[in-house]
Design a protein around this motif. Structure first.
Motif, PDB file in Angstrom:
ATOM      1  N   GLU A   1       2.354   1.764  -3.505  1.00 29.16           N
ATOM      2  CA  GLU A   1       1.361   2.238  -4.469  1.00 29.16           C
ATOM      3  C   GLU A   1       1.046   3.714  -4.264  1.00 29.16           C
ATOM      4  OE1 GLU A   1      -1.871  -0.438  -3.951  1.00 29.16           O
ATOM      5  OE2 GLU A   1      -0.823  -2.147  -4.852  1.00 29.16           O
ATOM      6  N   ARG A   2       1.017   4.167  -3.003  1.00 27.53           N
ATOM      7  CA  ARG A   2       0.766   5.592  -2.742  1.00 27.53           C
ATOM      8  C   ARG A   2       1.894   6.456  -3.278  1.00 27.53           C
ATOM      9  NH1 ARG A   2      -1.018   3.955   2.503  1.00 27.53           N
ATOM     10  NH2 ARG A   2       0.944   4.673   3.412  1.00 27.53           N
ATOM     11  N   LEU A   3       3.107   5.898  -3.281  1.00 24.18           N
ATOM     12  CA  LEU A   3       4.273   6.648  -3.762  1.00 24.18           C
ATOM     13  C   LEU A   3       4.504   6.469  -5.258  1.00 24.18           C
ATOM     14  CD1 LEU A   3       6.749   5.866  -0.819  1.00 24.18           C
ATOM     15  CD2 LEU A   3       5.445   7.975  -1.200  1.00 24.18           C
TER      16      LEU A   3
ATOM     17  N   PRO B   1       0.804  -1.221   0.000  1.00 21.13           N
ATOM     18  CA  PRO B   1       0.000   0.000   0.000  1.00 21.13           C
ATOM     19  C   PRO B   1       0.841   1.278   0.000  1.00 21.13           C
ATOM     20  CG  PRO B   1      -0.863  -1.562   1.591  1.00 21.13           C
ATOM     21  CD  PRO B   1       0.476  -2.076   1.156  1.00 21.13           C
ATOM     22  N   VAL B   2       1.937   1.272   0.753  1.00 23.89           N
ATOM     23  CA  VAL B   2       2.811   2.448   0.798  1.00 23.89           C
ATOM     24  C   VAL B   2       3.470   2.660  -0.568  1.00 23.89           C
ATOM     25  CG1 VAL B   2       4.792   3.520   1.933  1.00 23.89           C
ATOM     26  CG2 VAL B   2       3.241   2.074   3.254  1.00 23.89           C
TER      27      VAL B   2
ATOM     28  N   THR C   1       4.303  -2.505  -6.884  1.00 21.83           N
ATOM     29  CA  THR C   1       3.601  -3.019  -5.707  1.00 21.83           C
ATOM     30  C   THR C   1       4.545  -3.606  -4.660  1.00 21.83           C
ATOM     31  OG1 THR C   1       1.660  -3.507  -7.052  1.00 21.83           O
ATOM     32  CG2 THR C   1       1.805  -4.599  -4.910  1.00 21.83           C
TER      33      THR C   1
ATOM     34  N   ARG D   1      -3.442   0.875   4.605  1.00 17.90           N
ATOM     35  CA  ARG D   1      -3.702   1.736   3.441  1.00 17.90           C
ATOM     36  C   ARG D   1      -3.687   3.220   3.796  1.00 17.90           C
ATOM     37  NH1 ARG D   1      -4.886  -1.761  -0.409  1.00 17.90           N
ATOM     38  NH2 ARG D   1      -5.808  -3.776   0.169  1.00 17.90           N
ATOM     39  N   ILE D   2      -3.774   3.529   5.093  1.00 17.12           N
ATOM     40  CA  ILE D   2      -3.798   4.937   5.499  1.00 17.12           C
ATOM     41  C   ILE D   2      -2.625   5.313   6.410  1.00 17.12           C
ATOM     42  CG2 ILE D   2      -6.290   5.213   5.198  1.00 17.12           C
ATOM     43  CD1 ILE D   2      -6.644   4.703   8.164  1.00 17.12           C
TER      44      ILE D   2
ATOM     45  N   PRO E   1       1.010   6.199   7.042  1.00 13.96           N
ATOM     46  CA  PRO E   1       2.153   6.609   6.205  1.00 13.96           C
ATOM     47  C   PRO E   1       3.392   5.739   6.393  1.00 13.96           C
ATOM     48  CG  PRO E   1       1.150   8.499   7.297  1.00 13.96           C
ATOM     49  CD  PRO E   1       0.546   7.275   7.915  1.00 13.96           C
TER      50      PRO E   1
END
Length: 375
Positions: free
Chosen positions: A45-47, A42-43, A51, A256-257, A259
């Protein structure tokens, strides 16, 4: 299999190292990859990264990690001390270089780029500092003409002042606590131990008064309404959601939230997906390494080995404890990685160095080899 009768360096190493300690360290490294498989994607993908970016890099760093751990564990006591001195000197120079050449990240200069790779020099200061301080204390106890206690006393401010200026209060506190532990184990008077405790409290008070980020973290810990406590609140929520047995691999939502789900708060991600039972098993694994290391240190007749092993295992245990305590809101956030579990190349390599020192120091050696370092 390696035969006892086979007199080779590998054979001598295999039958003199503590294999239970090696097995526990290997188990933690494997567990780190499994847990990072949950917290890393998840981290990434946010960046905007692939994956399994963090998982692949962690696996890549495990190769030099294992190489360093095994290589260092082969060293004699004399070479352990020499390598520690070399690593300490180079690492401190790099710490000083971060002020001039290191990028500013979240208001601190802790990283420096070497050959395109980001390195946090303070991570490598820690294990080498412990070995050097233990050597100073042991030499002071063995030789009356050697001001070992004074040298050990001088090395502490020389080490932590640059770290405070970075600023890196977490590493400063960790190094100071371990140094005080060595001071106590070295058998120095209770008067000095109490004096150091008072000085430590004054240091925390000064940090609270003059370092805004330290004050903010302490106030957020004491009073949630004083600032943003999103990460800690979310971490606590993950334990409640996971329960005893967890929601299952890949089923967590907190990651997912969060950081720092792949670094500082990977323990919370583990709790949600694998449950409190797995977290307790991981805690017991860390406890086994600490208690095993202390037992091996107590059995050792050599003062230097006993002090250095105690300091190294204390540092390892404290770092793990601080990370887990932050995750369950038992102390203010410190930005401390969970050993061999959290993502981070510098952390992995420095831990390998420290554990390599520990295994080398606790190997079963003939008395003649133990006396070799005094020649």
């Amino acid at each position: 299999m390696v035969s006892r009768a086979e007199r080779t360096p590998l054979g001598d190493w295999w039958w003199t190292v503590d294999r239970a300690m090696l097995a526990a360290l290997a188990a933690i490294m494997i567990a780190g990859l499994v847990f990072l498989m949950a917290g890393g994607p998840p981290v990434a993908e946010r960046l905007g990264l692939s994956t399994f970016h963090f998982l692949y890099r962690q696996a890549m760093f495990l190769l030099p990690t294992l190489a360093i751990l095994i290589f260092v564990s082969f060293l004699s006591l004399r070479h352990v001390r020499r390598l520690a001195l070399l690593v300490y000197a180079v690492s401190m120079l790099l710490v000083l270089a971060t002020f001039q050449f290191g990028p500013e990240i979240k208001g601190a200069h802790r990283w420096i780029m070497l050959a395109g790779i980001g390195i946090q020099p303070s991570e490598f200061v820690k294990p080498s500092f412990v070995v050097i301080a233990a050597w100073a204390f042991s030499e002071g106890a063995r030789r009356k003409d050697m001001p070992g206690a004074l040298l050990a006393l001088l090395i502490l401010p020389a080490t932590i002042i640059p770290l405070v200026l970075q600023p890196d209060f977490g590493q400063t506190m960790l190094i100071t606590i371990v140094w005080c532990g060595l001071f106590f184990v070295a058998g120095l008077h209770w008067f000095w131990v109490m004096g150091l405790g008072g000085a430590g409290l004054l240091g925390i008070g000064a940090a609270y008064e003059f370092l805004p980020h330290v004050r903010a973290r302490i106030e957020r810990f004491m009073d949630k309404s004083s600032g943003d406590t999103f990460q800690v609140d979310t971490a606590l929520e993950s334990f409640a959601r996971g329960g005893w047995l967890g929601r299952g691999p890949g089923e967590g939502t907190v990651k997912r939230i969060l950081p720092d789900a792949h670094t500082d708060f990977i323990f919370a991600v583990t709790a949600e997906e694998f449950g409190v039972v797995v977290c307790l098993a991981l805690l017991l694994l860390f406890a086994f390494i600490v208690l095993r290391g202390l037992m091996l240190a107590r059995r050792n007749e050599d003062t230097f080995c006993r002090l250095a092993a105690t300091g190294l295992v204390l540092m390892f245990g404290l770092q793990a404890s601080i990370n887990m305590m932050v995750n369950v809101h038992l102390m203010p956030a410190k930005g401390m990685t969970l050993p061999f579990i959290s993502y981070g190349g510098s952390s992995l390599l420095s831990l390998a160095l420290g554990m390599g020192f520990l295994i080398a120091l606790t190997r079963r050696r003939p008395r003649a080899e133990m006396m070799e370092r005094f020649d």
